[in-house]
Design a protein around this motif. Structure first.
Motif, PDB file in Angstrom:
ATOM      1  N   GLN A 150      44.654 -48.244 -27.788  1.00  0.00           N
ATOM      2  CA  GLN A 150      43.629 -48.086 -28.958  1.00  0.00           C
ATOM      3  C   GLN A 150      42.089 -47.980 -28.217  1.00  0.00           C
ATOM      4  O   GLN A 150      41.327 -47.071 -28.963  1.00  0.00           O
ATOM      5  CB  GLN A 150      43.822 -49.344 -29.430  1.00  0.00           C
ATOM      6  N   ALA A 151      41.877 -48.589 -27.166  1.00  0.00           N
ATOM      7  CA  ALA A 151      40.605 -48.343 -26.761  1.00  0.00           C
ATOM      8  C   ALA A 151      40.398 -46.946 -26.201  1.00  0.00           C
ATOM      9  O   ALA A 151      39.066 -46.304 -26.271  1.00  0.00           O
ATOM     10  CB  ALA A 151      40.525 -49.322 -25.378  1.00  0.00           C
ATOM     11  N   ALA A 152      41.428 -46.372 -25.561  1.00  0.00           N
ATOM     12  CA  ALA A 152      41.249 -44.672 -25.088  1.00  0.00           C
ATOM     13  C   ALA A 152      41.175 -44.025 -26.522  1.00  0.00           C
ATOM     14  O   ALA A 152      40.361 -43.092 -26.254  1.00  0.00           O
ATOM     15  CB  ALA A 152      42.538 -44.534 -24.488  1.00  0.00           C
ATOM     16  N   ILE A 153      41.937 -44.188 -27.338  1.00  0.00           N
ATOM     17  CA  ILE A 153      41.773 -43.562 -28.838  1.00  0.00           C
ATOM     18  C   ILE A 153      40.402 -43.421 -29.188  1.00  0.00           C
ATOM     19  O   ILE A 153      39.777 -42.461 -29.663  1.00  0.00           O
ATOM     20  CB  ILE A 153      42.978 -43.883 -29.604  1.00  0.00           C
ATOM     21  N   ALA A 154      39.808 -44.667 -29.274  1.00  0.00           N
ATOM     22  CA  ALA A 154      38.387 -44.950 -29.836  1.00  0.00           C
ATOM     23  C   ALA A 154      37.509 -44.021 -29.060  1.00  0.00           C
ATOM     24  O   ALA A 154      36.590 -43.374 -29.423  1.00  0.00           O
ATOM     25  CB  ALA A 154      38.117 -46.569 -29.886  1.00  0.00           C
ATOM     26  N   GLU A 155      37.508 -44.294 -27.723  1.00  0.00           N
ATOM     27  CA  GLU A 155      36.741 -43.302 -26.878  1.00  0.00           C
ATOM     28  C   GLU A 155      36.710 -42.146 -26.894  1.00  0.00           C
ATOM     29  O   GLU A 155      35.893 -41.115 -27.084  1.00  0.00           O
ATOM     30  CB  GLU A 155      36.818 -43.872 -25.533  1.00  0.00           C
ATOM     31  N   HIS A 192      34.140 -39.388 -28.285  1.00  0.00           N
ATOM     32  CA  HIS A 192      33.654 -38.092 -27.593  1.00  0.00           C
ATOM     33  C   HIS A 192      33.891 -36.775 -28.560  1.00  0.00           C
ATOM     34  O   HIS A 192      33.129 -35.691 -28.416  1.00  0.00           O
ATOM     35  CB  HIS A 192      34.559 -37.830 -26.489  1.00  0.00           C
ATOM     36  N   LEU A 193      34.826 -36.708 -29.181  1.00  0.00           N
ATOM     37  CA  LEU A 193      35.235 -35.626 -29.995  1.00  0.00           C
ATOM     38  C   LEU A 193      34.060 -35.552 -31.184  1.00  0.00           C
ATOM     39  O   LEU A 193      33.667 -34.536 -31.588  1.00  0.00           O
ATOM     40  CB  LEU A 193      36.544 -36.167 -30.887  1.00  0.00           C
ATOM     41  N   HIS A 194      33.409 -36.613 -31.823  1.00  0.00           N
ATOM     42  CA  HIS A 194      32.490 -36.600 -32.563  1.00  0.00           C
ATOM     43  C   HIS A 194      31.505 -35.837 -31.770  1.00  0.00           C
ATOM     44  O   HIS A 194      30.576 -35.263 -32.761  1.00  0.00           O
ATOM     45  CB  HIS A 194      32.319 -38.068 -33.095  1.00  0.00           C
ATOM     46  N   LEU A 195      30.872 -36.308 -30.615  1.00  0.00           N
ATOM     47  CA  LEU A 195      29.755 -36.022 -29.990  1.00  0.00           C
ATOM     48  C   LEU A 195      30.012 -34.360 -29.751  1.00  0.00           C
ATOM     49  O   LEU A 195      29.194 -33.532 -29.931  1.00  0.00           O
ATOM     50  CB  LEU A 195      29.725 -36.727 -28.880  1.00  0.00           C
ATOM     51  N   VAL A 196      31.310 -33.782 -29.251  1.00  0.00           N
ATOM     52  CA  VAL A 196      31.312 -32.636 -29.278  1.00  0.00           C
ATOM     53  C   VAL A 196      31.393 -31.564 -30.363  1.00  0.00           C
ATOM     54  O   VAL A 196      30.664 -30.587 -30.610  1.00  0.00           O
ATOM     55  CB  VAL A 196      32.893 -32.465 -28.692  1.00  0.00           C
ATOM     56  N   ALA A 197      31.951 -32.225 -31.266  1.00  0.00           N
ATOM     57  CA  ALA A 197      31.759 -31.504 -32.853  1.00  0.00           C
ATOM     58  C   ALA A 197      30.403 -31.418 -33.251  1.00  0.00           C
ATOM     59  O   ALA A 197      29.919 -30.519 -33.692  1.00  0.00           O
ATOM     60  CB  ALA A 197      32.612 -32.217 -34.039  1.00  0.00           C
TER      61      ALA A 197
END
Length: 70
Positions: free
Chosen positions: A33-38, A42-47
């Motif tokens: 869950q922690a890895a998915i949140a991270e 990151h995906l949000h920042l890249v988008a």
């Protein structure tokens, strides 16, 4: 009576094993869950970076040179 005690001991051992396994699985889920949140962050920042870059990389239709046959 001895057979009943053996069955109870077997059930207790099985129960202890299952409790240990559940705890291990819970720890793994917490890590995932922690890895998915991270990764979501990151995906949000890249988008956001792609969205910010996109208009500067695309030419406007009026700035595009006409095709060679004109």
């Amino acid at each position: 009576m001895e057979a009943l005690e053996q069955r109870i001991e077997a059930l207790e051992a099985k129960n202890a094993f299952q409790e240990d396994l559940i705890e291990q699985l819970n720890q793994e889920i917490t890590i995932h869950q922690a890895a998915i949140a991270e990764m979501k962050e990151h995906l949000h920042l890249v988008a956001q970076r792609v969205k910010d870059m996109a208009p500067s990389n695309v030419m406007k239709a009026e700035d595009e040179p006409p095709p060679p046959h004109y």
